[in-house]
Structure formats: structure tokens, C-alpha cells
Design a protein around this motif. Sequence first.
Motif, PDB file in Angstrom:
ATOM      1  N   GLY A 285      16.347  -3.743  -0.456  1.00 28.27           N
ATOM      2  CA  GLY A 285      15.445  -4.341   0.286  1.00 28.27           C
ATOM      3  C   GLY A 285      14.170  -4.537   0.198  1.00 28.27           C
ATOM      4  O   GLY A 285      14.339  -5.725  -1.104  1.00 28.27           O
ATOM      5  N   THR A 286      13.034  -4.249  -0.025  1.00 26.81           N
ATOM      6  CA  THR A 286      11.483  -4.603  -0.159  1.00 26.81           C
ATOM      7  C   THR A 286      11.304  -3.055  -1.641  1.00 26.81           C
ATOM      8  O   THR A 286      10.487  -3.360  -1.851  1.00 26.81           O
ATOM      9  N   GLY A 287      12.404  -2.473  -1.718  1.00 26.52           N
ATOM     10  CA  GLY A 287      12.748  -2.651  -3.726  1.00 26.52           C
ATOM     11  C   GLY A 287      11.860  -0.913  -3.268  1.00 26.52           C
ATOM     12  O   GLY A 287      11.960  -0.492  -4.482  1.00 26.52           O
ATOM     13  N   TYR A 288      12.194  -0.472  -2.543  1.00 24.60           N
ATOM     14  CA  TYR A 288      12.239   1.402  -2.394  1.00 24.60           C
ATOM     15  C   TYR A 288      12.650   2.548  -3.467  1.00 24.60           C
ATOM     16  O   TYR A 288      11.843   2.672  -3.832  1.00 24.60           O
ATOM     17  N   CYS A 289      13.835   2.521  -3.365  1.00 20.78           N
ATOM     18  CA  CYS A 289      14.883   2.533  -4.115  1.00 20.78           C
ATOM     19  C   CYS A 289      14.363   2.582  -5.821  1.00 20.78           C
ATOM     20  O   CYS A 289      14.478   3.325  -7.031  1.00 20.78           O
ATOM     21  N   CYS A 290      13.906   0.818  -5.661  1.00 13.80           N
ATOM     22  CA  CYS A 290      13.834   0.846  -7.298  1.00 13.80           C
ATOM     23  C   CYS A 290      13.008   1.286  -7.798  1.00 13.80           C
ATOM     24  O   CYS A 290      12.698   1.851  -8.927  1.00 13.80           O
ATOM     25  N   GLU A 291      11.932   1.177  -7.249  1.00 13.90           N
ATOM     26  CA  GLU A 291      10.497   1.527  -7.346  1.00 13.90           C
ATOM     27  C   GLU A 291      10.647   3.483  -7.568  1.00 13.90           C
ATOM     28  O   GLU A 291      10.172   3.606  -8.645  1.00 13.90           O
TER      29      GLU A 291
ATOM     30  N   SER B 108      19.542 -10.860   0.431  1.00 13.47           N
ATOM     31  CA  SER B 108      18.477 -11.830   1.070  1.00 13.47           C
ATOM     32  C   SER B 108      17.090 -11.809  -0.348  1.00 13.47           C
ATOM     33  O   SER B 108      16.681 -10.817  -0.292  1.00 13.47           O
ATOM     34  N   SER B 109      17.164 -13.181  -0.625  1.00 11.68           N
ATOM     35  CA  SER B 109      16.118 -13.852  -1.569  1.00 11.68           C
ATOM     36  C   SER B 109      15.095 -13.183  -1.357  1.00 11.68           C
ATOM     37  O   SER B 109      13.520 -12.768  -1.754  1.00 11.68           O
ATOM     38  N   VAL B 110      14.290 -13.251   0.454  1.00  8.99           N
ATOM     39  CA  VAL B 110      13.304 -12.493   0.818  1.00  8.99           C
ATOM     40  C   VAL B 110      12.767 -11.176   1.114  1.00  8.99           C
ATOM     41  O   VAL B 110      11.606 -11.114  -0.110  1.00  8.99           O
ATOM     42  N   MET B 111      13.930 -10.275   1.052  1.00  8.09           N
ATOM     43  CA  MET B 111      13.666  -9.217   0.906  1.00  8.09           C
ATOM     44  C   MET B 111      13.515  -8.920  -0.793  1.00  8.09           C
ATOM     45  O   MET B 111      12.892  -7.847  -1.022  1.00  8.09           O
ATOM     46  N   LEU B 112      13.813 -10.022  -1.744  1.00  5.49           N
ATOM     47  CA  LEU B 112      13.813  -9.425  -3.596  1.00  5.49           C
ATOM     48  C   LEU B 112      12.343 -10.223  -3.478  1.00  5.49           C
ATOM     49  O   LEU B 112      11.830  -9.553  -4.469  1.00  5.49           O
TER      50      LEU B 112
END
Length: 273
Positions: free
Chosen positions: A66-72, A87-91
Motif C-alpha cells: 500500500g502506501t508504505g506504513y509497514c515498510c516505514e 498498484s504502481s500508484v500505491m508504490l
Amino acid sequence: MVNPAVAIDMFNSTSNKEKQAIQAAFSKAAHTYDRSAEFQRQVADTLLSYLPTDLTGLRILDVGCGTGYCCEALLKRGACVVAFDLSSVMLEKAKERCGDHNITYIQGDAEDLPFMDDEFDGVVSSLALQWCQDLSVPLREMKRISHNKSKVIFSTLLDGSLFELKKAWSKVDLYQHVNDFITPSMVKIALAQSECNNFTLHCTSVEMTYSSALALMKDLKGIGATHLPNGRSSGLLSKEKLLAVEEAYQLFRSELNHLPATYQVGYGVISND
């Protein structure tokens, strides 16, 4: 970030048109997602509690980032992260949040992960796998790419989620307006089918509160969770129907004057021992 023009061809069959529709729904919601994703953040925080606080040097894949919450959060623990989404837009939104240091971005399908066997030190997937048609497929893939002694952790919505909204709509018309989700038993069957023999599954209810049914539906639209499977019609949402579902939802109003929205969540931990 992988150029969508050269990304894996995810839509080369009639059945994959469903994935295309899901991709479109979440891409459309990418710019509003974080404003409407309080529940998703709560679930992500709980899921990440199953991992050590120190992940220094470990390579972790986030499936359906998604919008990177877990990534952060993973980056803050010292991990080297691969952000992966349909989704490339989410990336793009994830990249705005997380930048370029110790993280790469790859577009693709959770049911066909473009990675080598035993490539990762761990895999995370929060509230993404419920959009897969057969849960055993992404589970098998996530297990395949994670090496021995690693963990695969995931959260998914379960049967009974948003039962209040489903009940309210049933008073209004005969269309399906709320997605169906699988039972805990079906999750365990999928785990067995994917040869994930060493796992735990914790199921719990999470109740969010809203001022109105319309506020809940706006949140669902804001995160892109309005796609219904197999092209099922949800009917025209006229003003009259919205007023009717709002009235029907009042049955669930609490003594504190809040309207509940109940989610059933399954947290899975697969140990590759």
C-alpha cells in the motif's frame, strides 16, 4: 521502481481481469488512503508486534505494501525492505513516505512473486491477501521465498467483518454492497494446502466507531475497499437508498451515540523451521 510498462504481465487471462479491477480500485484510492486508514494502521501495528524490534540487516518483503506504513516501520527497525504491490500508484505513495534508502519498490502479483526461493529473511503482508481468490497460492509463494528459520506474518479479514453494514443494506435492497470473507477454518485449510505446517492463527474482533453509516462508507471508498468480486452489481446508490441504509444502521447505535463497524481479523504467523 519497476516501470509498469515492463512489469510482470498480470492480466493475461480472463480470470485476471478481477485483479485488474482490484488494482484500479486501489490505484484510484492511493491519494486518499492514509486519511481513511486508521483501522488498517491498527492492524498493521498488531501484526508487526509478532516480529523482533531489531531487524538490522535483515531483508524483509512487504506484500501488498500500500502506501508504505509497514515498510516505514520495518525500516525504523533496521530492515532492508522490498515494497511489493499490485498498484504502481500505491508504490509511488510508499516511495513518498519511505524514500530510497534501504528499500526497493516492485510492482507485481502476490500469487506469483518474482523472487528466488529462500531469498528473504521474512515476509509481511497486512490486509492484502483477502483480495486473492485462493489464499493458499500467496501463502505458498511467501513460504517459498523465505528461508529456513524465517517468519512469514500476515493479517487478513475474516467472515463477519462489517456485519452491521451488511445487515443495514439487506433492509434496503437485494444487491451485494459488502464483501464476503473466508472463515478461520478456511484460512487453516489454505495454510495446510500451502504446506505451511508450523503456524499459529489468532483471530480477534476490532471495533471502529463512526458518527454515521455514510462516514464509514466514505472511509471504505477512501481506502479502495469497495470492489466487489466477479463484477457483481452493487446497484445505483441513490440519495434515497443512502438515507435508507443510514436509517437501518441506527439499530446498532450505542449508548455513547456511536455507530460501530466491526471487523474480524486473522493474524497468521508461519515459522519456517
